[in-house]
Write an enzyme that holds these catalytic residues in place. Structure first.
Site, PDB file in Angstrom:
ATOM      1  CE  LYS A 113      -0.756  39.567  -0.988  1.00  0.00           C
ATOM      2  NZ  LYS A 113      -1.967  39.957  -0.732  1.00  0.00           N
TER       3      LYS A 113
ATOM      4  CG  ASP B  68       1.882  26.575  -8.384  1.00  0.00           C
ATOM      5  OD1 ASP B  68       2.693  27.661  -9.558  1.00  0.00           O
ATOM      6  OD2 ASP B  68       2.042  25.697  -8.900  1.00  0.00           O
TER       7      ASP B  68
ATOM      8  CB  THR C 286       7.632  22.957 -16.524  1.00  0.00           C
ATOM      9  OG1 THR C 286       9.343  22.750 -16.326  1.00  0.00           O
ATOM     10  CG2 THR C 286       7.015  22.941 -14.696  1.00  0.00           C
TER      11      THR C 286
ATOM     12  CB  THR D 254       5.236  27.412 -15.377  1.00  0.00           C
ATOM     13  OG1 THR D 254       5.972  29.011 -14.494  1.00  0.00           O
ATOM     14  CG2 THR D 254       6.347  27.534 -16.747  1.00  0.00           C
TER      15      THR D 254
ATOM     16  CB  THR E 109      11.710  20.564  -8.768  1.00  0.00           C
ATOM     17  OG1 THR E 109      12.909  21.722 -10.727  1.00  0.00           O
ATOM     18  CG2 THR E 109      12.748  21.271  -7.616  1.00  0.00           C
TER      19      THR E 109
ATOM     20  CD  GLN F 259      11.109  25.213  -8.748  1.00  0.00           C
ATOM     21  OE1 GLN F 259      12.251  25.103  -7.767  1.00  0.00           O
ATOM     22  NE2 GLN F 259      10.959  25.459  -9.636  1.00  0.00           N
TER      23      GLN F 259
ATOM     24  N   GLY G 202       7.515  30.203 -11.409  1.00  0.00           N
ATOM     25  CA  GLY G 202       6.211  31.076 -12.214  1.00  0.00           C
ATOM     26  C   GLY G 202       5.626  31.740 -11.211  1.00  0.00           C
ATOM     27  CG  HIS G 203       7.670  32.947  -8.065  1.00  0.00           C
ATOM     28  ND1 HIS G 203       8.715  33.317  -7.249  1.00  0.00           N
ATOM     29  CD2 HIS G 203       7.649  31.837  -8.716  1.00  0.00           C
ATOM     30  CE1 HIS G 203       9.547  32.240  -6.923  1.00  0.00           C
ATOM     31  NE2 HIS G 203       8.322  31.053  -7.377  1.00  0.00           N
TER      32      HIS G 203
ATOM     33  N   GLY H 232       2.120  30.863  -3.436  1.00  0.00           N
ATOM     34  CA  GLY H 232       2.140  32.332  -3.417  1.00  0.00           C
ATOM     35  C   GLY H 232       3.631  33.501  -2.978  1.00  0.00           C
ATOM     36  CE  LYS H 233       7.992  29.609  -4.555  1.00  0.00           C
ATOM     37  NZ  LYS H 233       6.499  28.641  -5.152  1.00  0.00           N
TER      38      LYS H 233
HETATM   39  P1  IMO Z   1       6.668  28.023  -8.810  1.00  0.00           P
HETATM   40  O1  IMO Z   1       8.449  28.449  -7.844  1.00  0.00           O
HETATM   41  C1  IMO Z   1       3.921  24.398  -9.478  1.00  0.00           C
HETATM   42  C2  IMO Z   1       6.690  20.828 -10.682  1.00  0.00           C
HETATM   43  C3  IMO Z   1       6.488  20.469 -11.901  1.00  0.00           C
HETATM   44  C4  IMO Z   1       6.511  19.013 -11.872  1.00  0.00           C
HETATM   45  C5  IMO Z   1       7.796  18.784 -11.105  1.00  0.00           C
HETATM   46  C6  IMO Z   1       9.557  18.365 -11.647  1.00  0.00           C
HETATM   47  O2  IMO Z   1       5.951  28.387  -9.132  1.00  0.00           O
HETATM   48  O3  IMO Z   1       6.697  27.150  -7.331  1.00  0.00           O
HETATM   49  P2  IMO Z   1      10.386  20.299 -12.940  1.00  0.00           P
HETATM   50  O4  IMO Z   1      10.070  21.510 -14.384  1.00  0.00           O
HETATM   51  O5  IMO Z   1      10.360  21.337 -12.037  1.00  0.00           O
HETATM   52  O6  IMO Z   1      11.059  19.297 -13.804  1.00  0.00           O
HETATM   53  O7  IMO Z   1       8.464  19.829 -13.331  1.00  0.00           O
HETATM   54  O8  IMO Z   1       7.244  20.098 -10.491  1.00  0.00           O
HETATM   55  N1  IMO Z   1       6.646  22.225 -10.645  1.00  0.00           N
HETATM   56  C7  IMO Z   1       6.128  22.969 -10.049  1.00  0.00           C
HETATM   57  N2  IMO Z   1       4.879  23.011  -9.214  1.00  0.00           N
HETATM   58  N3  IMO Z   1       5.407  25.522  -9.050  1.00  0.00           N
HETATM   59  C8  IMO Z   1       6.395  25.718  -8.944  1.00  0.00           C
HETATM   60  O9  IMO Z   1       7.138  26.470  -8.735  1.00  0.00           O
HETATM   61  C9  IMO Z   1       6.985  24.479 -10.424  1.00  0.00           C
HETATM   62  N4  IMO Z   1       8.088  24.397  -9.949  1.00  0.00           N
HETATM   63  C10 IMO Z   1       8.035  22.577 -11.105  1.00  0.00           C
HETATM   64  O10 IMO Z   1       4.975  20.788 -12.276  1.00  0.00           O
HETATM   65  O11 IMO Z   1       5.184  18.439 -11.019  1.00  0.00           O
HETATM   66 MG    MG Z   2       4.261  27.859 -10.047  1.00  0.00          MG
END
Ligand code: IMO
Ligand code: MG
Length: 409
Positions: A18, A13, A126, A286, A225, A210, A40-41, A15-16
């Site tokens: 953008k 999260d 998630t 997400t 993750t 992530q 969630g981008h 801001g990738k």
């Molecule tokens: P973006 O790409 C923020 C976090 C989840 C959880 C942990 C494991 O938008 O930055 P998972 O469903 O991957 O097994 O969850 O990782 N998590 C993220 N947090 N942005 C994400 O992606 C994330 N993808 C997984 O909240 O703590």
């Molecule tokens: Mg996210």
């Protein structure tokens, strides 16, 4: 023209989306290489907000869209996003790697089941089936995108496996037929395609999902993750030589957030945290969950920059700090009476470190529009550059594409 990789340096999260959208015009293709619909981008264009979970953030531009084999692919989520792109700008030019790991409804159910087992120690996943789908791949029980399209994989063993743990399993044949329909005609070899594009003078942007601290090996395990998040994973994950990676731009938010459980040294409890959450709209793109909020952590960032080989930085959401009266930056951790700025070595004890803060002049009330940054903001950027030994070449000062300052000139 060289490729560029955009990678998150915190817990996601950053801001990738953008930043990828900002750069996409300069590239011929945009590639997702890791994660799945846990990502969630968010992109804001002319006041409209778009969130992509699986398709690359360049999807609203006429770019070649590539999904590599390291992605955990949920075909039905993909279908929804393809429909959105079709309505906005016409049919997407998408290639999904035939080796891509699939997420079936069973992996989502398994994700929830395992989280339930963990009870109070839940990771806070998630529930998009990401961990289970990588695990099923490691067990060699799940079909890949190409296997599904070609009908060459018997899911019988996966079903027997799941029947051991899960009740009320949904019928899978309907899912298989729908998933096959979505993927039909879209699968191929993404790595080869990238190399051919590069060899004919066309470049690609690699869009990380992530962040470093969520990496399954180098993050805050077990609160991570299910797979790799580092830029270093691009070549291996896509089956291309290291030299095709290109420059690595790290994305860091001017403060820190984290969704789900796990240690968070600079977490803010109380009013400033709530204020940042509200003003920064820090709710999961997400899952909609409120994100935990904390101050900027130079210890974690230095680690992320170092192990990723980051060559320049994009600093996002600086505008949010102009609406908060307090301002702190963590420069070191104190553990058992000793100070350290080595995140890797502090990792096993991260749950009980105390942040050592530098009190900074607040950015409250500053105007960040046009021209150079005002003094206190420039000071923050300078502190980052000194601490991380990388240039902050972009500063994002708002959600819109146009609210981006280029400092690389
Ligand atoms: P973006 O790409 C923020 C976090 C989840 C959880 C942990 C494991 O938008 O930055 P998972 O469903 O991957 O097994 O969850 O990782 N998590 C993220 N947090 N942005 C994400 O992606 C994330 N993808 C997984 O909240 O703590
Ligand atoms: Mg996210």
């Amino acid at each position: 023209m060289p490729n560029l990789c955009i990678v998150g340096l915190q817990w996601g999260d950053e801001g990738k989306g953008k930043i990828v959208d900002f750069f996409a015009d300069r590239f011929d293709g945009v590639v997702r290489y890791n994660g799945g619909s846990n990502a969630g981008h968010t992109i804001v264009i002319g006041g409209r907000t778009f969130v992509f979970h699986l398709l690359p953030s360049g999807s609203l531009k006429k770019k070649k869209l590539l999904i590599g084999p390291g992605v955990a692919l949920d075909p039905l989520t993909l279908e929804g996003e393809l429909r959105l792109v079709r309505e906005e700008r016409g049919e997407a030019d998408l290639l999904v790697d035939e080796r891509c790991t699939l997420v079936t409804p069973y992996e989502k159910q398994m994700d929830a089941f395992i989280e339930g087992l963990r009870g109070d120690d839940a990771i806070g996943t998630t529930k998009r089936g990401i961990g289970p789908s990588y695990a099923m791949r490691a067990l060699r029980l799940t079909p890949r995108a190409g296997d599904l399209v070609n009908g060459t994989f018997d899911m019988g063993n996966a079903l027997s496996f799941y029947e051991t743990f899960l009740r009320d399993l949904p019928e899978i044949e309907t899912w298989k037929a729908e998933a096959k329909r979505v993927l039909q005609g879209k699968t191929g070899d993404v790595g080869q395609t990238i190399m051919e594009m590069n060899e004919s003078g066309r470049s690609v942007l690699f869009e990380g999902a992530q962040g470093v601290l969520l990496d399954i090996v180098y993050g805050t395990y077990p609160y991570v993750t299910g797979a790799h998040t580092l830029a270093n994973y691009v070549p291996a994950g896509l089956g291309i030589p290291n030299s095709y990676l290109g420059e690595v731009m790290g994305v860091a938010k001017a403060y820190t957030t984290r969704v789900g459980g796990g240690p968070f040294p600079t977490e803010i409890f109380g009013e400033s945290g709530e204020k940042i959450r509200a003003i920064g709209r820090e709710y999961g793109a997400t899952t909609g969950r409120p994100r935990r909020v904390g101050w900027l952590d130079l210890v974690g960032l230095r680690y992320a920059v170092r192990i990723n080989g980051v060559s320049e930085l994009a600093l996002t959401k600086l505008d949010i700090l102009t609406k908060v009266k307090e301002m702190k930056v963590c420069e070191a951790y104190s553990i058992d009476g000793a100070e350290t700025s080595d995140f890797g070595r502090a990792l096993p004890k991260l749950g009980r470190v105390e942040p050592v803060y530098r009190e900074m002049s607040s950015l409250f009330g500053l105007e960040l529009e046009d021209g150079g940054l005002p003094g206190p903001a420039e000071k923050l950027v300078g502190l980052l550059e000194d601490a991380l030994k990388v240039k902050v070449s972009l500063v994002s000062t708002g959600q819109e594409r146009s609210a981006t300052m280029n400092r690389s000139m």
